[in-house]
Enzyme design. Sequence first.
Site, PDB file in Angstrom:
ATOM      1  N   PHE A  75      33.286  29.048  37.983  1.00 42.57           N
ATOM      2  CA  PHE A  75      31.903  28.920  38.451  1.00 42.57           C
ATOM      3  C   PHE A  75      30.892  29.291  37.345  1.00 42.57           C
ATOM      4  CE2 PHE A  75      28.792  31.667  41.109  1.00 42.57           C
ATOM      5  CZ  PHE A  75      27.820  30.681  41.109  1.00 42.57           C
ATOM      6  N   THR A  90      42.406  28.848  39.133  1.00 37.39           N
ATOM      7  CA  THR A  90      41.418  28.459  40.157  1.00 37.39           C
ATOM      8  C   THR A  90      40.582  27.276  39.679  1.00 37.39           C
ATOM      9  OG1 THR A  90      40.190  30.408  39.389  1.00 37.39           O
ATOM     10  CG2 THR A  90      41.012  30.486  41.617  1.00 37.39           C
ATOM     11  N   GLY A  91      40.195  27.312  38.419  1.00 41.67           N
ATOM     12  CA  GLY A  91      39.432  26.185  37.883  1.00 41.67           C
ATOM     13  C   GLY A  91      40.387  25.046  37.534  1.00 41.67           C
ATOM     14  N   ASP A 121      46.912  30.879  28.918  1.00 40.62           N
ATOM     15  CA  ASP A 121      46.709  32.065  29.739  1.00 40.62           C
ATOM     16  C   ASP A 121      46.227  33.203  28.841  1.00 40.62           C
ATOM     17  OD1 ASP A 121      47.291  34.505  31.370  1.00 40.62           O
ATOM     18  OD2 ASP A 121      48.054  32.966  32.743  1.00 40.62           O
ATOM     19  N   ILE A 122      45.178  33.881  29.258  1.00 46.35           N
ATOM     20  CA  ILE A 122      44.626  34.955  28.411  1.00 46.35           C
ATOM     21  C   ILE A 122      45.589  36.121  28.258  1.00 46.35           C
ATOM     22  CG2 ILE A 122      42.177  34.422  28.736  1.00 46.35           C
ATOM     23  CD1 ILE A 122      42.199  36.786  30.868  1.00 46.35           C
ATOM     24  N   TYR A 147      40.014  46.617  40.298  1.00 44.91           N
ATOM     25  CA  TYR A 147      39.133  45.684  39.575  1.00 44.91           C
ATOM     26  C   TYR A 147      38.092  46.451  38.760  1.00 44.91           C
ATOM     27  CZ  TYR A 147      35.512  41.984  39.087  1.00 44.91           C
ATOM     28  OH  TYR A 147      34.570  41.106  38.624  1.00 44.91           O
ATOM     29  N   VAL A 196      30.252  36.043  49.164  1.00 43.94           N
ATOM     30  CA  VAL A 196      29.640  35.899  50.488  1.00 43.94           C
ATOM     31  C   VAL A 196      28.773  34.633  50.665  1.00 43.94           C
ATOM     32  CG1 VAL A 196      27.769  37.541  49.966  1.00 43.94           C
ATOM     33  CG2 VAL A 196      28.393  37.126  52.312  1.00 43.94           C
ATOM     34  N   ARG A 231      23.554  44.283  48.482  1.00 39.87           N
ATOM     35  CA  ARG A 231      23.990  43.687  47.223  1.00 39.87           C
ATOM     36  C   ARG A 231      22.758  43.162  46.485  1.00 39.87           C
ATOM     37  NH1 ARG A 231      27.605  46.261  48.548  1.00 39.87           N
ATOM     38  NH2 ARG A 231      29.761  45.702  49.007  1.00 39.87           N
ATOM     39  N   GLY A 279      37.422  49.404  49.355  1.00 41.57           N
ATOM     40  CA  GLY A 279      37.015  49.204  47.957  1.00 41.57           C
ATOM     41  C   GLY A 279      35.607  48.647  47.813  1.00 41.57           C
TER      42      GLY A 279
HETATM   43  N1  LIG Z   1      30.959  35.389  40.387  1.00 35.10           N
HETATM   44  C1  LIG Z   1      30.548  36.649  40.537  1.00 35.10           C
HETATM   45  O1  LIG Z   1      29.858  36.991  41.507  1.00 35.10           O
HETATM   46  C2  LIG Z   1      30.888  37.696  39.503  1.00 35.10           C
HETATM   47  C3  LIG Z   1      30.344  38.982  39.621  1.00 35.10           C
HETATM   48  C4  LIG Z   1      30.670  39.942  38.675  1.00 35.10           C
HETATM   49  C5  LIG Z   1      31.491  39.625  37.617  1.00 35.10           C
HETATM   50  N2  LIG Z   1      32.021  38.381  37.528  1.00 35.10           N
HETATM   51  C6  LIG Z   1      32.917  38.087  36.411  1.00 35.10           C
HETATM   52  O2  LIG Z   1      32.484  36.885  35.783  1.00 35.10           O
HETATM   53  C7  LIG Z   1      33.605  36.161  35.278  1.00 35.10           C
HETATM   54  C8  LIG Z   1      33.581  34.721  35.763  1.00 35.10           C
HETATM   55  O3  LIG Z   1      33.597  34.730  37.177  1.00 35.10           O
HETATM   56  P1  LIG Z   1      33.599  33.373  38.015  1.00 35.10           P
HETATM   57  O4  LIG Z   1      32.831  33.642  39.250  1.00 35.10           O
HETATM   58  O5  LIG Z   1      33.227  32.216  37.158  1.00 35.10           O
HETATM   59  O6  LIG Z   1      35.148  33.288  38.391  1.00 35.10           O
HETATM   60  P2  LIG Z   1      36.018  31.971  38.673  1.00 35.10           P
HETATM   61  O7  LIG Z   1      37.217  32.430  39.439  1.00 35.10           O
HETATM   62  O8  LIG Z   1      35.192  30.888  39.247  1.00 35.10           O
HETATM   63  O9  LIG Z   1      36.466  31.523  37.220  1.00 35.10           O
HETATM   64  C9  LIG Z   1      37.448  32.200  36.497  1.00 35.10           C
HETATM   65  C10 LIG Z   1      38.195  31.178  35.666  1.00 35.10           C
HETATM   66  O10 LIG Z   1      39.187  31.872  34.903  1.00 35.10           O
HETATM   67  C11 LIG Z   1      40.423  31.196  34.985  1.00 35.10           C
HETATM   68  N3  LIG Z   1      41.470  32.214  34.847  1.00 35.10           N
HETATM   69  C12 LIG Z   1      41.823  33.188  35.729  1.00 35.10           C
HETATM   70  N4  LIG Z   1      42.842  33.912  35.239  1.00 35.10           N
HETATM   71  C13 LIG Z   1      43.126  33.395  34.013  1.00 35.10           C
HETATM   72  C14 LIG Z   1      44.086  33.719  33.023  1.00 35.10           C
HETATM   73  N5  LIG Z   1      44.968  34.713  33.196  1.00 35.10           N
HETATM   74  N6  LIG Z   1      44.109  32.977  31.889  1.00 35.10           N
HETATM   75  C15 LIG Z   1      43.232  31.961  31.691  1.00 35.10           C
HETATM   76  N7  LIG Z   1      42.311  31.605  32.622  1.00 35.10           N
HETATM   77  C16 LIG Z   1      42.261  32.313  33.758  1.00 35.10           C
HETATM   78  C17 LIG Z   1      40.419  30.507  36.341  1.00 35.10           C
HETATM   79  O11 LIG Z   1      41.266  29.367  36.377  1.00 35.10           O
HETATM   80  C18 LIG Z   1      38.939  30.141  36.504  1.00 35.10           C
HETATM   81  O12 LIG Z   1      38.667  28.840  36.011  1.00 35.10           O
HETATM   82  C19 LIG Z   1      34.841  36.969  35.686  1.00 35.10           C
HETATM   83  O13 LIG Z   1      35.222  37.786  34.623  1.00 35.10           O
HETATM   84  C20 LIG Z   1      34.350  37.822  36.829  1.00 35.10           C
HETATM   85  O14 LIG Z   1      35.105  39.011  36.965  1.00 35.10           O
HETATM   86  C21 LIG Z   1      31.735  37.401  38.430  1.00 35.10           C
END
Ligand SMILES: NC(=O)c1ccc[n+]([C@@H]2O[C@H](COP(=O)([O-])OP(=O)(O)OC[C@H]3O[C@@H](n4cnc5c(N)ncnc54)[C@H](O)[C@@H]3O)[C@@H](O)[C@H]2O)c1
Length: 331
Positions: A14, A40-41, A75-76, A162, A203, A227, A291
């Site tokens: 996202f 997920t992506g 994969d990271i 987390y 949410v 929030r 949590g």
């Molecule tokens: N969306 C929010 O509200 C929010 C809030 C606080 C922090 N964050 C942080 O922002 C970042 C992005 O969030 P998002 O909402 O885009 O999440 P998301 O789940 O939409 O995107 C995460 C992407 O990372 C990829 N991914 C997951 N594990 C992986 C791995 N081991 N190796 C390679 N790719 C992997 C998934 O396929 C996905 O495309 C994350 O680090 C998240 O913790 C997001």
Amino acid sequence: MKKLNWLITGGLGFVGRTLIAELLKQDLAQAIRVVDNFSTGSPSDLQPVTDFSLVTLDNISAMSAHSGIEVVKADIRDAEPAVKVTAGADVIIHLAANTGVQPSIESPRLDMESNVMGTLNYLEAARQNQIKQFVLASSGAPIGEAEPPITEKSPCRPISPYGASKLAGEAYCSAYNGSFGINTIVLRFSNVYGPLSGKKGSVVAKFIKQALAGETWTINGNGEQTRDFIYSQDLAKAVVKAAYHPKGGEIFQVATQEETSVRELADLLSAQIKEVFELEVTIDYGEPLIGDVARNFADITHSKQVLGWQPEVKLATGIVDTLNWFREKNK
Ligand SMILES: NC(=O)c1ccc[n+]([C@@H]2O[C@H](COP(=O)([O-])OP(=O)(O)OC[C@H]3O[C@@H](n4cnc5c(N)ncnc54)[C@H](O)[C@@H]3O)[C@@H](O)[C@H]2O)c1
């Protein structure tokens, strides 16, 4: 601002796709390379944002202006590909993670491997490839239960795996700034919402999807929990600012400084859903989630003064844009 070679982990998610759209809009990319494990992506999620080429780890070369926009499956948690995919990058935007509190409670080990080892792998790759700029997506979770507004100086006492894993990632960013001079910038995102959030379980997206499916909303607890909801495009602009920020070892809150209860959000959203989709929503109340913090919003003074960033989109406007995006997507 100079055009850069952007390496974005988790770029199919996202936030990643919102950022890519913003980079293209502001014409800031010489090349973009996305690293994602497709958990997920998926590459098809990026298609509405831009054309790109899929490359494999076997045929990848150092990033250059010729790279265009590339997606690599990796994969990271794996150290070796990290060094390979980041070669030639000017900046690493590290978004890939085990996202959210609940998945971390289900599997603390997976959460640690993704968020701690994954972050270390990409910091190490930055060190080995002499990449000067590194931006980490963090969250308010490292702070845990605290009297809001939280600031960059609030003591960190995570109450979820987390929060602990994101805090460890932040600590490694600080260490790699101190020991190796990498400009590491930590951005603590509040709750992000906006277009392109069709796969999110947070949410706003969850309530919209449930309303469209005719399902009842369940508010965990009494709905008084608060929030700070940040619009995704505002957040993408903060990531861009961080990528060009000249001083590392910094933490910034990326939030609105506005406290909204889940009940208030539900009222706002249900009224707009009625208007946009002509749907009535029913609401149930369930048990509070383990949590989850009771109150949360962030003070963004430091981000305004030092990063030169502040949000522009109000919640009521952002909600309408998000609903319109879901409407277009469902046509
Ligand atoms: N969306 C929010 O509200 C929010 C809030 C606080 C922090 N964050 C942080 O922002 C970042 C992005 O969030 P998002 O909402 O885009 O999440 P998301 O789940 O939409 O995107 C995460 C992407 O990372 C990829 N991914 C997951 N594990 C992986 C791995 N081991 N190796 C390679 N790719 C992997 C998934 O396929 C996905 O495309 C994350 O680090 C998240 O913790 C997001």
